[in-house]
Design a protein around this motif. Sequence first.
Motif, mmCIF file in Angstrom:
data_model
loop_
_atom_site.group_PDB
_atom_site.id
_atom_site.type_symbol
_atom_site.label_atom_id
_atom_site.label_comp_id
_atom_site.label_asym_id
_atom_site.label_seq_id
_atom_site.Cartn_x
_atom_site.Cartn_y
_atom_site.Cartn_z
ATOM 1 N N ALA A 182 21.942 140.251 -63.139
ATOM 2 C CA ALA A 182 22.096 138.871 -63.604
ATOM 3 C C ALA A 182 22.881 138.041 -62.596
ATOM 4 O O ALA A 182 22.582 136.857 -62.377
ATOM 5 N N ILE A 183 23.902 138.642 -61.979
ATOM 6 C CA ILE A 183 24.677 137.937 -60.955
ATOM 7 C C ILE A 183 23.788 137.628 -59.753
ATOM 8 O O ILE A 183 23.828 136.523 -59.200
ATOM 9 N N ARG A 184 22.975 138.591 -59.370
ATOM 10 C CA ARG A 184 22.032 138.353 -58.265
ATOM 11 C C ARG A 184 21.115 137.187 -58.589
ATOM 12 O O ARG A 184 20.926 136.280 -57.774
ATOM 13 N N ASP A 185 20.538 137.183 -59.790
ATOM 14 C CA ASP A 185 19.616 136.115 -60.177
ATOM 15 C C ASP A 185 20.328 134.762 -60.242
ATOM 16 O O ASP A 185 19.753 133.731 -59.872
ATOM 17 N N ALA A 186 21.563 134.764 -60.709
ATOM 18 C CA ALA A 186 22.323 133.509 -60.778
ATOM 19 C C ALA A 186 22.608 132.978 -59.379
ATOM 20 O O ALA A 186 22.504 131.769 -59.133
ATOM 21 N N ARG A 187 22.953 133.874 -58.469
ATOM 22 C CA ARG A 187 23.222 133.442 -57.095
ATOM 23 C C ARG A 187 21.963 132.872 -56.447
ATOM 24 O O ARG A 187 21.998 131.824 -55.786
ATOM 25 N N LEU A 188 20.861 133.574 -56.615
ATOM 26 C CA LEU A 188 19.605 133.094 -56.035
ATOM 27 C C LEU A 188 19.206 131.748 -56.641
ATOM 28 O O LEU A 188 18.769 130.841 -55.935
ATOM 29 N N THR A 189 19.364 131.624 -57.949
ATOM 30 C CA THR A 189 19.017 130.367 -58.602
ATOM 31 C C THR A 189 19.870 129.231 -58.065
ATOM 32 O O THR A 189 19.370 128.135 -57.769
ATOM 33 N N ARG A 190 21.164 129.460 -57.926
ATOM 34 C CA ARG A 190 22.060 128.434 -57.416
ATOM 35 C C ARG A 190 21.663 127.996 -56.008
ATOM 36 O O ARG A 190 21.598 126.804 -55.705
ATOM 37 N N GLN A 191 21.375 128.961 -55.149
ATOM 38 C CA GLN A 191 21.026 128.614 -53.778
ATOM 39 C C GLN A 191 19.686 127.889 -53.704
ATOM 40 O O GLN A 191 19.532 126.925 -52.943
ATOM 41 N N LEU A 192 18.725 128.329 -54.495
ATOM 42 C CA LEU A 192 17.423 127.664 -54.491
ATOM 43 C C LEU A 192 17.513 126.261 -55.078
ATOM 44 O O LEU A 192 16.818 125.345 -54.641
ATOM 45 N N ARG A 193 18.369 126.074 -56.071
ATOM 46 C CA ARG A 193 18.581 124.729 -56.624
ATOM 47 C C ARG A 193 19.174 123.813 -55.559
ATOM 48 O O ARG A 193 18.782 122.654 -55.432
ATOM 49 N N ARG A 194 20.101 124.335 -54.777
ATOM 50 C CA ARG A 194 20.672 123.544 -53.688
ATOM 51 C C ARG A 194 19.629 123.216 -52.646
ATOM 52 O O ARG A 194 19.721 122.199 -51.949
ATOM 53 N N GLY A 195 18.643 124.075 -52.515
ATOM 54 C CA GLY A 195 17.563 123.815 -51.571
ATOM 55 C C GLY A 195 16.522 122.851 -52.072
ATOM 56 O O GLY A 195 15.558 122.544 -51.368
ATOM 57 N N GLY A 196 16.692 122.352 -53.300
ATOM 58 C CA GLY A 196 15.775 121.356 -53.834
ATOM 59 C C GLY A 196 14.676 121.897 -54.719
ATOM 60 O O GLY A 196 13.788 121.142 -55.130
ATOM 61 N N TYR A 197 14.725 123.174 -55.040
ATOM 62 C CA TYR A 197 13.681 123.758 -55.876
ATOM 63 C C TYR A 197 13.958 123.470 -57.348
ATOM 64 O O TYR A 197 15.056 123.729 -57.839
ATOM 65 N N PRO A 198 12.952 122.954 -58.091
ATOM 66 C CA PRO A 198 13.132 122.761 -59.533
ATOM 67 C C PRO A 198 13.067 124.097 -60.268
ATOM 68 O O PRO A 198 12.567 125.095 -59.741
ATOM 69 N N LEU A 199 13.593 124.100 -61.488
ATOM 70 C CA LEU A 199 13.663 125.344 -62.254
ATOM 71 C C LEU A 199 12.292 125.982 -62.450
ATOM 72 O O LEU A 199 12.161 127.209 -62.409
ATOM 73 N N GLU A 200 11.276 125.138 -62.665
ATOM 74 C CA GLU A 200 9.943 125.700 -62.928
ATOM 75 C C GLU A 200 9.371 126.430 -61.713
ATOM 76 O O GLU A 200 8.485 127.279 -61.859
ATOM 77 N N GLN A 201 9.847 126.104 -60.507
ATOM 78 C CA GLN A 201 9.402 126.833 -59.323
ATOM 79 C C GLN A 201 10.269 128.058 -59.058
ATOM 80 O O GLN A 201 9.809 129.033 -58.460
#
Length: 281
Positions: A182-201
């Motif tokens: 879960a920590i891995r997924d949260a970290r990846l989500t945070r970084q991808l969000r900073r990169g401009g990726y929307p949640l659905e992607q």
Amino acid sequence: MGEKLQSTGRLRPVDLARGHGLSTQAVRNYEEAGILPAAGRTPHGYRTYTPLHAGALRAFLALVPGHGHRTASSIMRAVNEGAVEEAFRLIDESHVQLLDDRRTLQTVERALRDLEPATASRSGSVTGAVTGSGSGSGGRFIGPLAGELGIRPATLRKWEAAGLVCPRRDAVTGYRVYDEAAIRDARLTRQLRRGGYPLEQIAPLIARVRQAGGLEPLADALRDWHGRLAARGRAMLAGAAELDAYLRELGRDQGRRPEGQDGSPAWPEAHGSPSGSPAPV
């Protein structure tokens, strides 16, 4: 020179619009927003534009891909109001943001390299780790994890609702506990969000990582991210070239200061009338 400009260089709104696939209303809106200099007027009140306006429109449209509509609008307004230093400051801020996005991408790539089983196993020693009841495995509560990621706990709950992060519940307290995955997924989500990726992607990427048991599925996303950053950088160069051309033309135009039919300057230095009041609509 000024007389020649007025007699042979006069343009209608439709002339500016056609060359860029715009509507005449869009051209008028750009003028009213200060993106274009104030238009001249015929004795009957019709707007007239010149190559100076065409240059302003080219500069604005070239700035948009690299800086975004809002910032490009602010840059052009600043230039047309004579606040060139403010325009340069806005451009600098966009370059800083692009550099920050590049660093974010590097952070993502480092994060992916760090998300190996051996590295993930060390996460339990971080402040805020807890021992899951009966499981013997480490984890983190929502508050410490949110603080580490620089987000609010509500954001983690939103990601959980979207299926991006799947914490378990502590058997005693019922609190959310984020294990290594879960920590891995949260970290990846945070970084991808900073990169401009929307949640659905992000959701299918996280799902593929879980299914594949590794991070290889993110390789395509990272290549796409690199491509988008490179495109923004190239667009900023193109926008800078058009803006420089417009600034040169603006300087020449202000030097010749042609007079309109009523004897007043045809092109005030600021957007509006020579007295500073709004131009007639």
